[in-house]
Scaffold this motif. Sequence first.
Motif, PDB file in Angstrom:
ATOM      1  N   ARG A 277       3.971 -10.339   7.741  1.00 15.70           N
ATOM      2  CA  ARG A 277       2.520  -9.581   7.315  1.00 15.70           C
ATOM      3  C   ARG A 277       2.824  -8.278   6.861  1.00 15.70           C
ATOM      4  NH1 ARG A 277       0.012  -9.373  13.055  1.00 15.70           N
ATOM      5  NH2 ARG A 277       2.200  -9.158  13.518  1.00 15.70           N
ATOM      6  N   PHE A 278       3.914  -7.781   6.785  1.00 17.83           N
ATOM      7  CA  PHE A 278       3.933  -6.257   6.488  1.00 17.83           C
ATOM      8  C   PHE A 278       4.785  -6.086   5.267  1.00 17.83           C
ATOM      9  CE2 PHE A 278       3.724  -6.798  11.116  1.00 17.83           C
ATOM     10  CZ  PHE A 278       2.299  -5.993  11.256  1.00 17.83           C
ATOM     11  N   ARG A 279       4.284  -6.036   4.044  1.00 17.51           N
ATOM     12  CA  ARG A 279       4.770  -6.072   2.955  1.00 17.51           C
ATOM     13  C   ARG A 279       4.308  -4.863   2.064  1.00 17.51           C
ATOM     14  NH1 ARG A 279       7.929 -10.281   1.345  1.00 17.51           N
ATOM     15  NH2 ARG A 279       7.939 -12.174   2.692  1.00 17.51           N
ATOM     16  N   SER A 280       5.085  -4.419   1.160  1.00 18.76           N
ATOM     17  CA  SER A 280       4.777  -3.530   0.116  1.00 18.76           C
ATOM     18  C   SER A 280       3.476  -4.132  -1.005  1.00 18.76           C
ATOM     19  CB  SER A 280       5.971  -2.848  -0.742  1.00 18.76           C
ATOM     20  OG  SER A 280       6.687  -3.945  -1.348  1.00 18.76           O
ATOM     21  N   PRO A 281       2.781  -3.591  -1.493  1.00 18.33           N
ATOM     22  CA  PRO A 281       1.829  -4.368  -2.393  1.00 18.33           C
ATOM     23  C   PRO A 281       2.641  -5.056  -3.557  1.00 18.33           C
ATOM     24  CG  PRO A 281       1.194  -2.046  -2.182  1.00 18.33           C
ATOM     25  CD  PRO A 281       2.523  -2.121  -1.688  1.00 18.33           C
ATOM     26  N   PRO A 282       2.157  -6.302  -3.873  1.00 22.66           N
ATOM     27  CA  PRO A 282       2.647  -6.980  -5.343  1.00 22.66           C
ATOM     28  C   PRO A 282       2.352  -6.119  -6.377  1.00 22.66           C
ATOM     29  CG  PRO A 282       0.550  -7.825  -4.419  1.00 22.66           C
ATOM     30  CD  PRO A 282       0.905  -7.060  -3.496  1.00 22.66           C
ATOM     31  N   LEU A 283       3.063  -6.599  -7.475  1.00 19.24           N
ATOM     32  CA  LEU A 283       2.744  -6.258  -8.766  1.00 19.24           C
ATOM     33  C   LEU A 283       2.717  -7.409  -9.418  1.00 19.24           C
ATOM     34  CD1 LEU A 283       5.346  -3.212  -9.516  1.00 19.24           C
ATOM     35  CD2 LEU A 283       2.713  -3.033  -9.246  1.00 19.24           C
ATOM     36  N   TRP A 284       1.590  -7.492 -10.322  1.00 17.46           N
ATOM     37  CA  TRP A 284       1.208  -8.456 -11.320  1.00 17.46           C
ATOM     38  C   TRP A 284       1.413  -8.172 -12.888  1.00 17.46           C
ATOM     39  CZ3 TRP A 284      -3.056  -7.554  -7.505  1.00 17.46           C
ATOM     40  CH2 TRP A 284      -2.872  -8.109  -6.604  1.00 17.46           C
ATOM     41  N   GLU A 285       2.144  -8.772 -13.487  1.00 20.17           N
ATOM     42  CA  GLU A 285       1.934  -8.545 -15.021  1.00 20.17           C
ATOM     43  C   GLU A 285       0.992  -9.595 -15.728  1.00 20.17           C
ATOM     44  OE1 GLU A 285       5.263  -8.276 -18.747  1.00 20.17           O
ATOM     45  OE2 GLU A 285       5.708  -7.404 -16.550  1.00 20.17           O
TER      46      GLU A 285
ATOM     47  N   ALA B  58       8.053  -6.381  -1.246  1.00 25.40           N
ATOM     48  CA  ALA B  58       8.968  -6.514  -0.325  1.00 25.40           C
ATOM     49  C   ALA B  58       8.621  -6.374   1.360  1.00 25.40           C
ATOM     50  CB  ALA B  58      10.381  -5.442  -0.759  1.00 25.40           C
ATOM     51  N   MET B  59       9.343  -7.177   2.059  1.00 24.89           N
ATOM     52  CA  MET B  59       8.964  -6.895   3.536  1.00 24.89           C
ATOM     53  C   MET B  59       9.391  -5.436   4.086  1.00 24.89           C
ATOM     54  SD  MET B  59       9.553  -9.433   6.383  1.00 24.89           S
ATOM     55  CE  MET B  59      11.395  -9.434   6.639  1.00 24.89           C
ATOM     56  N   LEU B  60       8.637  -4.840   4.746  1.00 26.47           N
ATOM     57  CA  LEU B  60       8.470  -3.669   5.152  1.00 26.47           C
ATOM     58  C   LEU B  60       9.398  -3.635   6.319  1.00 26.47           C
ATOM     59  CD1 LEU B  60       5.268  -2.179   4.099  1.00 26.47           C
ATOM     60  CD2 LEU B  60       7.313  -1.579   2.773  1.00 26.47           C
ATOM     61  N   PRO B  61      10.449  -2.218   6.646  1.00 30.62           N
ATOM     62  CA  PRO B  61      10.867  -2.522   7.970  1.00 30.62           C
ATOM     63  C   PRO B  61       9.914  -1.797   8.998  1.00 30.62           C
ATOM     64  CG  PRO B  61      11.503  -0.467   6.369  1.00 30.62           C
ATOM     65  CD  PRO B  61      10.889  -1.511   5.693  1.00 30.62           C
ATOM     66  N   PHE B  62      10.442  -2.218  10.059  1.00 26.85           N
ATOM     67  CA  PHE B  62       9.571  -1.839  11.358  1.00 26.85           C
ATOM     68  C   PHE B  62       9.352  -0.133  11.443  1.00 26.85           C
ATOM     69  CE2 PHE B  62       9.621  -0.158  15.688  1.00 26.85           C
ATOM     70  CZ  PHE B  62       8.673  -0.755  16.276  1.00 26.85           C
ATOM     71  N   GLU B  63      10.342   0.534  10.990  1.00 24.87           N
ATOM     72  CA  GLU B  63      10.040   1.823  11.381  1.00 24.87           C
ATOM     73  C   GLU B  63       8.954   2.466  10.282  1.00 24.87           C
ATOM     74  OE1 GLU B  63      12.981   0.436  10.769  1.00 24.87           O
ATOM     75  OE2 GLU B  63      13.783   1.024  12.846  1.00 24.87           O
ATOM     76  N   THR B  64       8.786   2.089   9.125  1.00 28.15           N
ATOM     77  CA  THR B  64       7.766   1.903   8.319  1.00 28.15           C
ATOM     78  C   THR B  64       6.382   1.909   8.439  1.00 28.15           C
ATOM     79  OG1 THR B  64       9.333   1.864   6.353  1.00 28.15           O
ATOM     80  CG2 THR B  64       7.140   1.824   5.791  1.00 28.15           C
ATOM     81  N   VAL B  65       6.429   0.462   9.316  1.00 28.05           N
ATOM     82  CA  VAL B  65       4.952   0.231   9.502  1.00 28.05           C
ATOM     83  C   VAL B  65       4.613   0.486  11.176  1.00 28.05           C
ATOM     84  CG1 VAL B  65       5.151  -1.794   8.108  1.00 28.05           C
ATOM     85  CG2 VAL B  65       5.955  -2.314  10.189  1.00 28.05           C
ATOM     86  N   ARG B  66       5.333   1.055  11.856  1.00 25.78           N
ATOM     87  CA  ARG B  66       5.166   1.198  13.232  1.00 25.78           C
ATOM     88  C   ARG B  66       3.989   2.108  13.430  1.00 25.78           C
ATOM     89  NH1 ARG B  66       4.438   4.272  17.129  1.00 25.78           N
ATOM     90  NH2 ARG B  66       5.296   3.864  19.244  1.00 25.78           N
TER      91      ARG B  66
END
Length: 268
Positions: A108-116, A219-227
Amino acid sequence: MADLFPDLVVNGEVVPRRLVAAEAQHHPAPKGKPGRAWRNAANAVAMRTLLLQEARRRGLRPDPAEVGPGRFETEDEALIREVLEAAVTTATPTEAEVRAEWQRDPGRFRSPPLWEVSHILCACDPRDEAARTAAHARAADLAQRAVADPGGFPRLAAAHSDCGSKTAGGALGQLGPGDTVPEFEAALRPLGEGEITPAPVLTRHGWHVIRLDALAEGAMLPFETVRPKIAEAMEKAAWARAAKTFVAQLVASAEITGADIGSAKADE
């Protein structure tokens, strides 16, 4: 309404009908059910009255907070906030609880996607029915041609698009969430790489034929980032549950006529 609905009385306090009538303006009723707006308004006013009574019982004094540049709460809004702040407390989630919530579904915790993205715009003012209809007919034809010949999309854009991106074959470059108008983004999200919207998409700029040229999943974000965000969301959810319980207790111990707080029939 005076003949259809009784006076609203909350713990012996008769609520002026003008307050219910004013609140009813914020509760549109379906056609043929004019009484629903009044009933929903009576429920809302009854709840507000209960909270204000509780604030008075606790001896609270209104201290309006600033809710925007130069805008402050009313005294009633301040009292309701204060009584909830005084009555509703929750524990901060532990590290183990936050980690367990993250582990439940880390995806559920990912950085935003990029679309071309590339597009063809058939510009119009959507408020002009004739212009909107004509632009739609043109866009629908272009969408059909683009789907039939995906490789020819840049040529179609260069020849027919009303956007400055036509000079680049309709290419808009890389986009992320929030970079486009909501309707455009909503149409973009379900597309796979190389797919073209089969039907034109309307935004305030006109009709678009959209092609997703490439997709970079976040990309899936690590726990420390989203905590911190997970902990904040858990605290808000816990507070909302506790506030609901507090309000339910107020309702259960109150004597109310002229409203049906907590009844499913209120919203039927």
